[in-house]
Design a protein around this motif. Structure first.
Motif, PDB file in Angstrom:
ATOM      1  N   GLY A 134     143.475 122.299  87.735  1.00  0.00           N
ATOM      2  CA  GLY A 134     143.959 122.950  86.739  1.00  0.00           C
ATOM      3  C   GLY A 134     143.652 124.471  87.027  1.00  0.00           C
ATOM      4  O   GLY A 134     144.309 124.957  88.142  1.00  0.00           O
ATOM      5  N   TYR A 135     143.071 124.980  86.340  1.00  0.00           N
ATOM      6  CA  TYR A 135     142.693 126.572  86.510  1.00  0.00           C
ATOM      7  C   TYR A 135     141.509 126.807  87.257  1.00  0.00           C
ATOM      8  O   TYR A 135     140.541 126.257  87.075  1.00  0.00           O
ATOM      9  CB  TYR A 135     142.684 127.320  84.997  1.00  0.00           C
ATOM     10  N   GLY A 146     139.083 124.991  80.679  1.00  0.00           N
ATOM     11  CA  GLY A 146     138.607 124.132  81.998  1.00  0.00           C
ATOM     12  C   GLY A 146     138.500 124.980  83.453  1.00  0.00           C
ATOM     13  O   GLY A 146     138.225 124.469  84.280  1.00  0.00           O
ATOM     14  N   LEU A 147     138.390 126.242  83.186  1.00  0.00           N
ATOM     15  CA  LEU A 147     138.320 127.329  84.459  1.00  0.00           C
ATOM     16  C   LEU A 147     137.238 126.803  85.388  1.00  0.00           C
ATOM     17  O   LEU A 147     136.011 126.757  84.852  1.00  0.00           O
ATOM     18  CB  LEU A 147     138.199 128.760  84.117  1.00  0.00           C
ATOM     19  N   MET A 148     137.455 126.644  86.530  1.00  0.00           N
ATOM     20  CA  MET A 148     136.718 126.160  87.560  1.00  0.00           C
ATOM     21  C   MET A 148     136.329 127.045  88.760  1.00  0.00           C
ATOM     22  O   MET A 148     137.255 127.580  89.245  1.00  0.00           O
ATOM     23  CB  MET A 148     137.206 124.670  87.907  1.00  0.00           C
ATOM     24  N   GLU A 149     135.066 126.978  89.062  1.00  0.00           N
ATOM     25  CA  GLU A 149     134.892 128.070  90.185  1.00  0.00           C
ATOM     26  C   GLU A 149     135.214 127.268  91.472  1.00  0.00           C
ATOM     27  O   GLU A 149     135.422 125.964  91.593  1.00  0.00           O
ATOM     28  CB  GLU A 149     133.389 127.966  90.279  1.00  0.00           C
ATOM     29  N   ALA A 155     134.424 118.913  94.994  1.00  0.00           N
ATOM     30  CA  ALA A 155     134.797 117.878  94.358  1.00  0.00           C
ATOM     31  C   ALA A 155     136.119 117.251  95.166  1.00  0.00           C
ATOM     32  O   ALA A 155     136.371 115.875  95.206  1.00  0.00           O
ATOM     33  CB  ALA A 155     135.330 118.165  92.840  1.00  0.00           C
ATOM     34  N   LEU A 156     137.027 118.312  95.712  1.00  0.00           N
ATOM     35  CA  LEU A 156     137.899 117.634  96.380  1.00  0.00           C
ATOM     36  C   LEU A 156     137.580 117.123  97.438  1.00  0.00           C
ATOM     37  O   LEU A 156     138.014 115.752  97.994  1.00  0.00           O
ATOM     38  CB  LEU A 156     138.915 119.166  96.936  1.00  0.00           C
ATOM     39  N   LEU A 157     136.727 117.460  98.389  1.00  0.00           N
ATOM     40  CA  LEU A 157     136.080 116.880  99.642  1.00  0.00           C
ATOM     41  C   LEU A 157     135.725 115.578  99.353  1.00  0.00           C
ATOM     42  O   LEU A 157     135.868 114.408 100.073  1.00  0.00           O
ATOM     43  CB  LEU A 157     135.309 117.839 100.453  1.00  0.00           C
ATOM     44  N   ALA A 158     134.813 115.350  98.301  1.00  0.00           N
ATOM     45  CA  ALA A 158     134.195 114.159  97.968  1.00  0.00           C
ATOM     46  C   ALA A 158     135.211 113.135  97.486  1.00  0.00           C
ATOM     47  O   ALA A 158     135.238 111.995  97.980  1.00  0.00           O
ATOM     48  CB  ALA A 158     132.987 114.448  96.702  1.00  0.00           C
ATOM     49  N   PRO A 191     139.315 120.388  87.130  1.00  0.00           N
ATOM     50  CA  PRO A 191     138.358 119.263  86.861  1.00  0.00           C
ATOM     51  C   PRO A 191     138.990 117.941  86.382  1.00  0.00           C
ATOM     52  O   PRO A 191     139.987 118.176  85.628  1.00  0.00           O
ATOM     53  CB  PRO A 191     137.357 120.011  86.012  1.00  0.00           C
ATOM     54  N   ARG A 192     138.497 117.107  86.288  1.00  0.00           N
ATOM     55  CA  ARG A 192     138.924 115.621  85.977  1.00  0.00           C
ATOM     56  C   ARG A 192     139.263 115.900  84.272  1.00  0.00           C
ATOM     57  O   ARG A 192     140.440 115.132  84.015  1.00  0.00           O
ATOM     58  CB  ARG A 192     137.854 114.654  86.201  1.00  0.00           C
ATOM     59  N   ARG A 193     138.497 116.218  83.714  1.00  0.00           N
ATOM     60  CA  ARG A 193     138.761 116.422  82.122  1.00  0.00           C
ATOM     61  C   ARG A 193     139.955 116.990  81.955  1.00  0.00           C
ATOM     62  O   ARG A 193     140.824 116.871  80.826  1.00  0.00           O
ATOM     63  CB  ARG A 193     137.615 117.068  81.269  1.00  0.00           C
ATOM     64  N   MET A 194     140.717 117.760  82.647  1.00  0.00           N
ATOM     65  CA  MET A 194     141.722 118.784  82.351  1.00  0.00           C
ATOM     66  C   MET A 194     143.211 117.643  82.617  1.00  0.00           C
ATOM     67  O   MET A 194     144.180 117.951  82.128  1.00  0.00           O
ATOM     68  CB  MET A 194     141.933 119.983  83.515  1.00  0.00           C
TER      69      MET A 194
END
Length: 277
Positions: A190-191, A206-209, A216-219, A231-234
């Motif tokens: 998302g953002y 949902g702005l994510m650092e 999260a991507l690598l995991a 993030p998943r909620r987006m």
């Protein structure tokens, strides 16, 4: 204890990463290097890439091709494999964004260039390595798309089109590689707080650092997830909005400021654009 020592199960040790000088790309590079991987740093900002490479000089190589140029990407692949071997992780992260107005003739060049980088650039990243990765018997191919590819948004037609096309390309490639030892992962952020969103004047839920997104991507890739939303909620919010009648959905989006076009205040640069008349 180092990050690499604390995460012994991380399955990838040889990575090719495009867009390595951007916000998400820099964080991915740092975290991959912290896990002990060797990393091909591909991007256009040589200064930023050299600074990353200096943190692990014997585990990096820096490349500055146009990712949409097949010959240039072939040359990078040949050099990398000759020096470090066949990768087990390809992350096609290079991408550009910008507002788009079909009524403006100059914006047609913006759309062409965006499609070249955001879609063709992923295929030219994967292609030189595909046969050798199949022969190696393992590997993951990651394409960084966007939630913007799930549905068109006013004033953002070029970017939405490019990311939508990328999602369909990755679906096709995944189907082709079913039954092989290779996995294809579609990442839909998302953002994220990166230079690509710095000029946005609209609400960014949902702005994510960038560091959290990279982690999260690598995991997700390490766990074998084929579809990763950041993030998943987006993803849940986007699906919920998708249940609205199209006219309602469009009305909501039309009420928001549009993404700046090339040349407007807050616009991000798009490399390789022809000069405007």
């Amino acid at each position: 204890m180092s990050a690499h020592q604390s995460q012994p199960s991380f399955p990838f040790q040889n990575t090719v990463l495009t867009g390595a000088c951007g916000g998400l790309g820099q964080e991915l590079a740092r975290q991959l290097l912290a896990r002990g991987a060797v990393v091909a740093l591909v991007g256009l900002n040589r200064t930023a890439l050299d600074a990353l490479a200096a943190t692990a000089p014997y585990r990096c190589a820096v490349y500055t091709p146009d990712v949409a140029d097949p010959a240039a990407m072939q040359a990078c692949a040949q050099d990398w494999v000759g020096r470090f071997g066949v990768p087990d992780l390809l992350i096609a992260n290079a991408g550009v964004a910008g507002g788009f107005d079909t009524a403006q003739a100059d914006d047609l060049a913006v759309m062409r260039r965006m499609l070249e980088i955001n879609v063709l650039g992923v295929a030219t990243t994967f292609q030189p390595f595909l046969d050798s990765m199949r022969a190696q018997g393992r590997g993951s191919l990651v394409g960084v798309a966007s939630l913007a590819g799930w549905r068109g948004m006013p004033g953002n037609g070029a970017y939405c089109a490019s990311k939508g096309a990328l999602i369909r390309y990755l679906e096709s490639l995944r189907a082709e590689l079913r039954g092989s030892s290779l996995r294809v992962h579609t990442v839909s952020p998302g953002y994220l707080r990166t230079p690509l969103t710095a000029g946005n004047q609209f609400v960014m839920p949902g702005l994510m650092e960038a560091d959290d997104a990279a982690r999260a991507l690598l995991a997700g890739v390490a766990r074998g997830r084929e579809h990763i939303v950041l993030p998943r909620r987006m993803g849940w919010l986007s699906r919920a909005l998708g249940l609205l009648p199209a006219a309602w959905h469009d009305r909501i989006l039309l009420g928001q400021p549009r993404k700046p076009r090339v040349g407007e205040a807050g616009a991000t640069a798009i490399p390789g654009l022809p000069p405007r008349q």
